[in-house]
Design an enzyme around this catalytic site. Structure first.
Site, short mmCIF file in Angstrom:
data_model
loop_
_atom_site.label_atom_id
_atom_site.label_comp_id
_atom_site.label_asym_id
_atom_site.label_seq_id
_atom_site.Cartn_x
_atom_site.Cartn_y
_atom_site.Cartn_z
N CYS A 196 0.86 -1.19 0.00
CA CYS A 196 0.00 0.00 0.00
C CYS A 196 0.89 1.23 0.00
CB CYS A 196 -0.88 -0.01 1.25
SG CYS A 196 -1.95 1.44 1.41
N HIS B 37 -10.02 1.35 1.85
CA HIS B 37 -9.53 2.65 2.32
C HIS B 37 -10.69 3.58 2.69
CE1 HIS B 37 -5.21 2.44 2.00
NE2 HIS B 37 -5.23 2.09 0.72
N HIS C 78 -9.28 -3.32 -2.48
CA HIS C 78 -8.23 -2.64 -1.69
C HIS C 78 -8.59 -1.16 -1.53
CE1 HIS C 78 -3.85 -1.87 -0.60
NE2 HIS C 78 -4.26 -0.64 -0.92
N GLU C 79 -9.04 -0.53 -2.62
CA GLU C 79 -9.39 0.90 -2.57
C GLU C 79 -10.64 1.13 -1.73
OE1 GLU C 79 -7.04 2.61 -3.40
OE2 GLU C 79 -6.06 1.02 -4.53
#
Ligand code: N9Y
Ligand code: NI
Length: 196
Positions: free
Chosen positions: A123, A170, A166-167
């Site tokens: 990351c 966030h 993954h995004e």
């Protein structure tokens, strides 16, 4: 001046200086939804995020600006707690395979089947290696608002689905290592596919 005001200035170029790192509280918040229609400021932010990804994948620009290459970026990584992400995935020849800026993305359906990257994940907001499989859904159906204020629904699988998840993490205050099995980082869950 806050991060948003700074980044949306004409000719501003996002660099690693704009990225916040592990330990920063913002990375652990659930980011705020954006209004529809998307404001001009947030449209500019989305474009700037995509330009960062393009620069980061361009060897000359990346060297000049000292960028780490990235395939995705979420607004909270820029200290902006809003539900905005950009994804730019190249194919083997370096052509664009998938490119999108998403506002208020949401997974509305997913496979039971899971998948993970063979070498784990990293990351841009985590400056250390955290080894281990990060299990993700193999297929996801995502709904979001695009750049033209249109509501879109798309299906992604494999690498594209992994980047999206993954995004999206966030935007929910989750970092990839939260999903690594502490006791056995390279444990292969039943039925989990491993992607190169
Ligand atoms: C940027 C991350 C996002 C990806 C990590 C795993 C799935 C999504 C990112 C750290 C360094 C490498 C870099 C990367 C890459 C991959 C293929 C082709 C070209 C967003 N991030 N990386 N992580 N680069 N470049 O943290 O892109 O995978 O939230
Ligand atoms: Ni990340």
């Amino acid at each position: 001046m806050d991060a948003l005001e700074k980044i949306i200035q004409d000719h501003y170029v996002i660099t690693m200086k704009d990225i916040i790192f592990e330990g920063h509280k913002i990375l652990r918040l659930v980011a705020e939804e954006v209004e529809n229609p998307i404001t001009p400021e947030l449209l500019t932010l989305g474009e700037q995020m995509m330009t960062f990804l393009k620069n980061s994948q361009d060897p000359k620009m990346a060297e000049e600006l000292e960028l780490r290459g990235g395939v995705g970026l979420a607004a909270p990584q820029l200290n902006i707690s809003k539900r905005i992400l950009a994804i730019l995935i190249p194919d083997e020849e370096g052509n664009v395979q998938f490119e999108e800026i998403m506002y208020n993305p949401k997974i509305i359906a997913h496979s039971a089947q899971e998948v993970c990257l063979k070498s784990g994940e990293g990351c841009l907001s985590v400056e250390r290696e955290v080894p281990g499989f990060v299990s993700r859904y193999k297929r996801v159906t995502v709904m979001y608002i695009n750049h033209d204020n249109k509501e879109k629904t798309i299906k992604l699988k494999d690498h594209q689905a992994i980047v999206l998840q993954h995004e999206l993490d966030h935007l929910n205050g989750v970092l990839f290592f939260d999903r690594i099995n502490e006791k056995d980082p390279w444990e292969i869950k039943e039925g989990m596919e491993i992607l190169d």
